[in-house]
Write a protein that holds these residues in place. Structure first.
Motif, PDB file in Angstrom:
ATOM      1  N   ASN A  59     138.820  93.851  33.709  1.00 24.51           N
ATOM      2  CA  ASN A  59     138.632  92.909  34.248  1.00 24.51           C
ATOM      3  C   ASN A  59     139.418  91.563  34.297  1.00 24.51           C
ATOM      4  OD1 ASN A  59     136.193  93.646  35.825  1.00 24.51           O
ATOM      5  ND2 ASN A  59     134.585  92.939  34.452  1.00 24.51           N
ATOM      6  N   LEU A  92     129.589  94.778  28.769  1.00 34.04           N
ATOM      7  CA  LEU A  92     130.302  96.223  29.543  1.00 34.04           C
ATOM      8  C   LEU A  92     131.029  97.034  28.648  1.00 34.04           C
ATOM      9  CD1 LEU A  92     131.872  94.166  32.586  1.00 34.04           C
ATOM     10  CD2 LEU A  92     130.132  96.009  32.629  1.00 34.04           C
ATOM     11  N   GLU A 123     122.378  93.279  36.464  1.00 39.10           N
ATOM     12  CA  GLU A 123     121.744  92.103  36.956  1.00 39.10           C
ATOM     13  C   GLU A 123     120.264  92.237  36.290  1.00 39.10           C
ATOM     14  OE1 GLU A 123     121.705  88.679  37.519  1.00 39.10           O
ATOM     15  OE2 GLU A 123     123.373  89.554  38.280  1.00 39.10           O
ATOM     16  N   ARG A 164     135.603  92.092  40.081  1.00 37.13           N
ATOM     17  CA  ARG A 164     135.324  92.620  38.769  1.00 37.13           C
ATOM     18  C   ARG A 164     134.034  93.456  38.660  1.00 37.13           C
ATOM     19  NH1 ARG A 164     136.726  87.504  35.096  1.00 37.13           N
ATOM     20  NH2 ARG A 164     139.093  87.500  35.741  1.00 37.13           N
ATOM     21  N   THR A 165     134.119  94.236  37.807  1.00 37.23           N
ATOM     22  CA  THR A 165     132.996  95.166  37.383  1.00 37.23           C
ATOM     23  C   THR A 165     132.117  94.003  36.791  1.00 37.23           C
ATOM     24  OG1 THR A 165     134.268  96.904  36.569  1.00 37.23           O
ATOM     25  CG2 THR A 165     131.926  96.983  36.040  1.00 37.23           C
ATOM     26  N   GLN A 166     130.503  94.326  37.410  1.00 36.56           N
ATOM     27  CA  GLN A 166     129.714  93.268  36.711  1.00 36.56           C
ATOM     28  C   GLN A 166     128.651  94.253  35.904  1.00 36.56           C
ATOM     29  OE1 GLN A 166     129.112  90.032  37.939  1.00 36.56           O
ATOM     30  NE2 GLN A 166     130.953  90.288  38.800  1.00 36.56           N
ATOM     31  N   ALA A 167     128.160  93.193  35.082  1.00 36.32           N
ATOM     32  CA  ALA A 167     127.085  93.641  34.326  1.00 36.32           C
ATOM     33  C   ALA A 167     125.829  94.100  34.866  1.00 36.32           C
ATOM     34  CB  ALA A 167     126.756  92.697  33.176  1.00 36.32           C
ATOM     35  N   ASP A 177     136.121  98.258  30.777  1.00 30.88           N
ATOM     36  CA  ASP A 177     136.057  97.354  31.996  1.00 30.88           C
ATOM     37  C   ASP A 177     136.295  96.027  31.501  1.00 30.88           C
ATOM     38  OD1 ASP A 177     134.991  99.373  33.538  1.00 30.88           O
ATOM     39  OD2 ASP A 177     132.818  99.296  33.029  1.00 30.88           O
TER      40      ASP A 177
END
Lengths: 219, 361
Positions: A201, A193, A214, A209-212, A197
């Motif tokens: 997080n 990220l 998928e 949370r901001t997710q990577a 971010d």
């Protein structure tokens, strides 16, 4: 489809290899009957014994082992057969799966097989070997195939003959790959990220949370 | 291009004599090796940080401060400073102090560490490792870059109206490298701040490090610090040499075969083929080192591990003498010839003082 067969027998020839060949043959037939084209490659773990030990010691796979590991992680399904040693599967086989990334087999359809000196060790498959693949989050077919010396002849009276058990496991694998196979991406690209971010997080609650992005959609 | 040595600070039995050096001998040896590195014309001496036996370097700035007083030219660095478990306030204070004492000859490589129990020993949780790195480094930057810091985070008690003293020498904080072997977030941090990225490049095949360095270069350009090939990259390496290649192989083999990290595993020949290790003639050391440039692109720092695995001090000093005489001049000339004009030279205090890098917006 690419089927990789992993045989952990130590003798040449070995009864584990005989069972492995029988299983892979049945799997090929079942998949071909369902209109799939099948490529089988077979790995004898014995040939990589020293490389596997060196990988444990140094933390990286020498080139020939690295290409064998790709045969396993890039397969569409696995057939894994081991002799029973001291009440469990082969230690060398465990070491092989120890040097594979523990996320690389997520969602992998697998048939388990084992051979031993008597039928008394057959539950090893379900009590020792199946949990290893559960940990790796592979999808193991319900029928695990055990072959004792008797099975290479008439078999035991109260058991379906080996061929039938092999066939049932192969059918289960073919159905599993046919019905709910998901695309697997064993090698996720290296990414992070953005820093902002990552920092934000840290103090956010887990759900926000901001997710990577998928890459792997198995679970 | 700067060329130097780095140590893990291990205290290891000499497999030939069976002798284990004392902590005192190894600490004094560190000073002797650093002085020798300066004497032969190297640019950097870096020490690891560990908090358990069999390592001696728990207090890097003490060691480096003493070396600073005994040297005049060499840059003092770390390999690595634990950004996860050290208090960033103490890192800011210790390294700024060292900077003043050493007249700016100081930088540091930050790392997460590789010893699980260090986290609980210092009241931290290993699960938080990456987050600790991000938050601690973000604070460390503020402590050096801002005279007054008001800060609140997750892992450390808040700071209100805090000034870290002494202030960095000439208002320029020590240059920071970020070391990683598998964590893409570390490459991201280095890129974001326009810092250096160091790949230890010792124990694994070079392909392993290529991806991380590639990611760092790409993100460095993304944040506008320069083009990808202008990012600041450092690499490790290790060698053992003798004028005749076969002598080096014979002399080093018992040390290799019993080395704590890779000993009792692959043959030395396989390990040389698969990793950056060179055991051979000075010419072979030169060729292997230059192959790093061909593989990773132009880079700014090359550090060699030369004093591990129980090698006696006398041998290490001999290695450095040989290196200074037969390898260093050739490497310098060839690296200089290869580096295009737009690729920056090594970051040192004097040039950074003249043109400070702006903080990220």
């Amino acid at each position: 489809m690419k089927i990789t067969v992993v045989s952990a027998g130590l003798g040449v020839p070995s009864s584990s290899r005989m069972l492995a060949d029988q299983l892979s043959h049945a799997v090929s037939e079942e998949l071909t009957a369902r209109g799939k084209s099948v490529a089988v490659s077979t790995v004898e773990v014995r040939d990589y014994a020293v490389d596997i030990a060196n990988n444990l010691v140094t933390g990286f796979a020498p080139p020939s082992l690295a290409s064998m590991l790709r045969e396993i992680t890039e397969a569409d399904a696995l057939v894994v057969v081991t002799p029973v040693f001291s009440g469990s599967y082969s230690g060398l086989l465990k070491s092989l799966f120890d040097v594979i990334d523990n996320t690389a087999l997520r969602g992998m359809p697998v048939i388990l097989g084992a051979t031993g000196g008597s039928a008394r060790h057959s539950l090893m498959l379900d009590h020792a070997m199946r949990p290893l693949f559960s940990y790796l989050r592979a999808r193991v077919v319900p029928t695990a195939v055990y072959a004792s010396p008797q099975d290479w002849g008439a078999g035991d009276d109260d058991e379906p003959v080996l061929n039938e058990r092999v066939r049932r496991a192969a059918r289960e694998l073919a159905e599993m790959t046919g019905t709910y196979s998901t695309p697997r991406s064993p090698e996720e690209p290296l990414a992070s990220l953005p820093f902002e971010d990552l920092l934000a997080n840290i103090t956010k609650p887990a759900g926000q949370r901001t997710q990577a992005p998928e890459h792997s959609s198995n679970r | 291009m700067e060329i130097g040595v780095f140590t893990v600070s291990d205290i290891t039995r000499n497999p030939l004599t069976g002798e284990i050096p004392t902590e005192n001998q190894r600490i004094k040896a560190a000073v002797a090796i650093a002085k020798k590195a300066e004497e032969i014309g190297m640019d950097v001496y870096a020490t690891g940080e560990h908090h358990n036996p069999p390592f001696y370097a728990s207090s890097p700035t003490t060691i480096l401060g003493y070396i600073a007083a005994q040297t005049e030219r060499i840059t003092l660095s770390t390999s690595t400073t634990l950004i996860t478990t050290n208090d960033p306030v103490k890192i800011a204070e210790d390294f700024a102090t060292l900077q003043h004492l050493a007249d700016g000859r100081v930088d540091l490589i930050l790392g997460r560490g590789n010893t699980g129990p260090v986290y609980p020993w210092f009241g931290k949780n290993q699960q938080d490792s990456v987050e600790l790195t991000i938050e601690n480094y973000h604070l460390l930057r503020q402590l050096w870059d801002n005279d007054v810091v008001n800060w609140e985070g997750k892992f450390r008690t808040p700071l209100r109206n805090f000034t870290s003293t002494p202030r960095p020498l000439d208002g320029v904080a020590p240059f920071v490298w970020h070391g990683a072997i598998r964590t893409p977030q570390i490459a991201e941090i280095a890129a974001y701040f326009g810092d250096g990225f160091f790949a230890n490049n010792i124990f694994w095949p070079k392909e392993h490090y290529q991806q991380l360095i590639g990611l760092y270069r790409e993100r460095y350009a993304h944040y506008g610090h320069g083009a990808a090939d202008q990012a600041i990259v450092g690499l490790g390496g290790q060698f053992f040499m003798a004028k005749k290649s076969q002598d080096a192989v014979n002399e080093f083999r018992p040390f290799f075969d019993n080395a704590p990290v890779y000993g009792h595993g692959p043959s030395m020949e396989d390990f040389m083929a698969q990793t950056p290790l060179t055991v051979g003639s000075p010419q072979e050391v030169i060729e292997k080192t230059l192959s790093f440039q061909e593989f990773f692109g132009d880079y700014q720092r090359q550090l060699f591990l030369i004093d591990h695995a129980g090698l006696p001090l006398k041998t290490v000093l001999n290695q450095l003498d040989l290196f200074g005489e037969l390898v260093l001049p050739e490497l310098r000339a060839e690296f200089a010839k290869r580096r295009p004009a737009h690729v920056p030279d090594r970051p040192v205090h004097t040039t950074r003082k003249a043109s400070p890098v702006p903080a990220p917006a």
